[in-house]
Design an enzyme around this catalytic site. Structure first.
Site, short mmCIF file in Angstrom:
data_model
loop_
_atom_site.label_atom_id
_atom_site.label_comp_id
_atom_site.label_asym_id
_atom_site.label_seq_id
_atom_site.Cartn_x
_atom_site.Cartn_y
_atom_site.Cartn_z
CG HIS A 242 40.52 37.91 34.72
ND1 HIS A 242 41.81 38.31 34.51
CD2 HIS A 242 40.16 38.41 35.94
CE1 HIS A 242 42.22 39.03 35.55
NE2 HIS A 242 41.23 39.10 36.43
C1 BDR Z 1 40.83 34.29 37.43
O1 BDR Z 1 40.64 34.09 38.82
C2 BDR Z 1 39.33 34.40 39.19
O2 BDR Z 1 39.35 35.25 40.28
C3 BDR Z 1 38.66 34.99 37.99
O3 BDR Z 1 37.31 34.57 37.92
C4 BDR Z 1 39.46 34.48 36.83
O4 BDR Z 1 38.98 33.23 36.38
C5 BDR Z 1 41.78 35.46 37.22
O5 BDR Z 1 43.00 35.19 37.83
#
Ligand code: BDR
Ligand code: CA
Length: 312
Positions: A242
């Site tokens: 992400h």
């Molecule tokens: C986001 O939530 C976190 O768990 C990850 O680091 C990312 O920023 C994804 O939903």
């Protein structure tokens, strides 16, 4: 690089946050003015520690600041079920020697934006938006000074990951997200719609391990750990990286596609709290406040990561 773009990374590491920090620190086009930690995936004590671990691992020491330890108006929700007990499970790394700065992250954000020429500092939030919103609420004079915010958060077609309707970063602090989305600052949103396409492959993870560097081993170890959650949940091939998408967008915006649309945050409904209500089809006359990304060139993204992480 003298004309490097100045950025501040606001983060709650998190394995994918860690890869994003490494990508930024490996990239001469970017000048990381500081890394600000926020409570999110793990409580602040761990997120600031993890930020220092990762910065130290990169070999490019930049100052790390601790910020807010809880959302503006809610109790903290964390994500150890995804990231493990430490937030950076997957490889044992030494305790950092890099000191935590004495200044609070919110003060650092305000002071930096007031000091640097207007329109030269880009904010890169990779976690809940608490620190950014707290800075905006306390010092509204900094709003017109922010060049741009490029954040990971939200979802439209992918709907949610922490609830059926909401993505984690926005869900944890929806009031903060509302402040940021209504701030009028130019905003690029990297939602799950894009990041769920940034899936690691076995081949790429092994390529990282084969670098045989501390960074390569760490990225492989983190990804091995992180991917088990998504492969079990979605049946997907690997782990969605992400947060590195935010940094990749700064480096190679041509790898992404999106729409300038209106995006509002749900802050009231229990059922859909933290939902990013994105007017993708432009069915309202609400003004556009964000570039909302929907697609990514996966091969180009991983080629960029490979190139940059090999430099560390
Ligand atoms: C986001 O939530 C976190 O768990 C990850 O680091 C990312 O920023 C994804 O939903
Ligand atoms: Ca994150």
């Amino acid at each position: 690089m003298t004309d490097a773009r100045k950025i501040i990374i606001d983060t709650d590491p998190g394995q994918d946050d860690a890869v994003a920090i490494l990508l930024a620190l490996a990239s001469p086009e970017l000048q990381v003015l500081g890394v600000t930690a926020v409570a999110g995936n793990v409580p602040l004590g761990l997120s600031q520690r993890n930020a220092r671990v990762v910065v130290e691992l990169s070999g490019h020491p930049v100052p790390v600041f601790a910020g807010c330890d809880a959302p503006l108006r809610r109790r903290l929700v964390t994500a150890e079920h995804v990231h493990g007990k430490t937030g950076l499970d997957g490889i044992a790394l030494p305790e950092p020697t890099l000191p935590l700065q004495a200044v609070h992250a919110v003060d650092f954000l305000i002071e930096t934006l007031r000091r640097e020429p207007p329109g030269t500092v880009t904010l890169c939030p990779l976690g809940p938006l608490t620190n950014i919103a707290a800075a905006f609420a306390r010092a509204p004079d900094i709003l017109p000074r922010v060049a741009e915010i490029v954040l990971m958060g939200g979802a439209y077609f992918e709907v949610g990951n922490i609830t059926p309707a909401a993505e984690f970063n926005i869900y944890v602090d929806p009031e903060a997200a509302e402040i940021v989305f209504k701030s009028g600052v130019p905003l690029v949103v990297v939602p799950l719609d894009a990041t769920h396409k940034a899936l690691t492959s076995r081949g790429w993870v092994e390529e990282m391990r084969a670098l045989a560097t501390p960074v390569g081993r760490a990225v492989a170890g983190w990804t091995d750990f992180f991917e088990r959650f998504d492969t079990a949940k979605y049946g997907s091939e690997g782990a969605p990286l992400h947060d590195p998408c935010v940094i990749a967008y700064l480096l190679r915006p041509d790898l992404f596609r999106g729409r300038h649309i209106n995006v509002e945050i749900e802050t009231v409904s229990e059922l859909t709290l933290g939902m990013t209500v994105a007017d993708w089809w432009r069915v309202t006359d609400r003004p556009a406040n964000a570039l909302f990304l929907g697609d990514i060139d996966r091969a180009g993204f991983f080629a960029l990561l490979s190139d940059r992480l090999a430099r560390l």
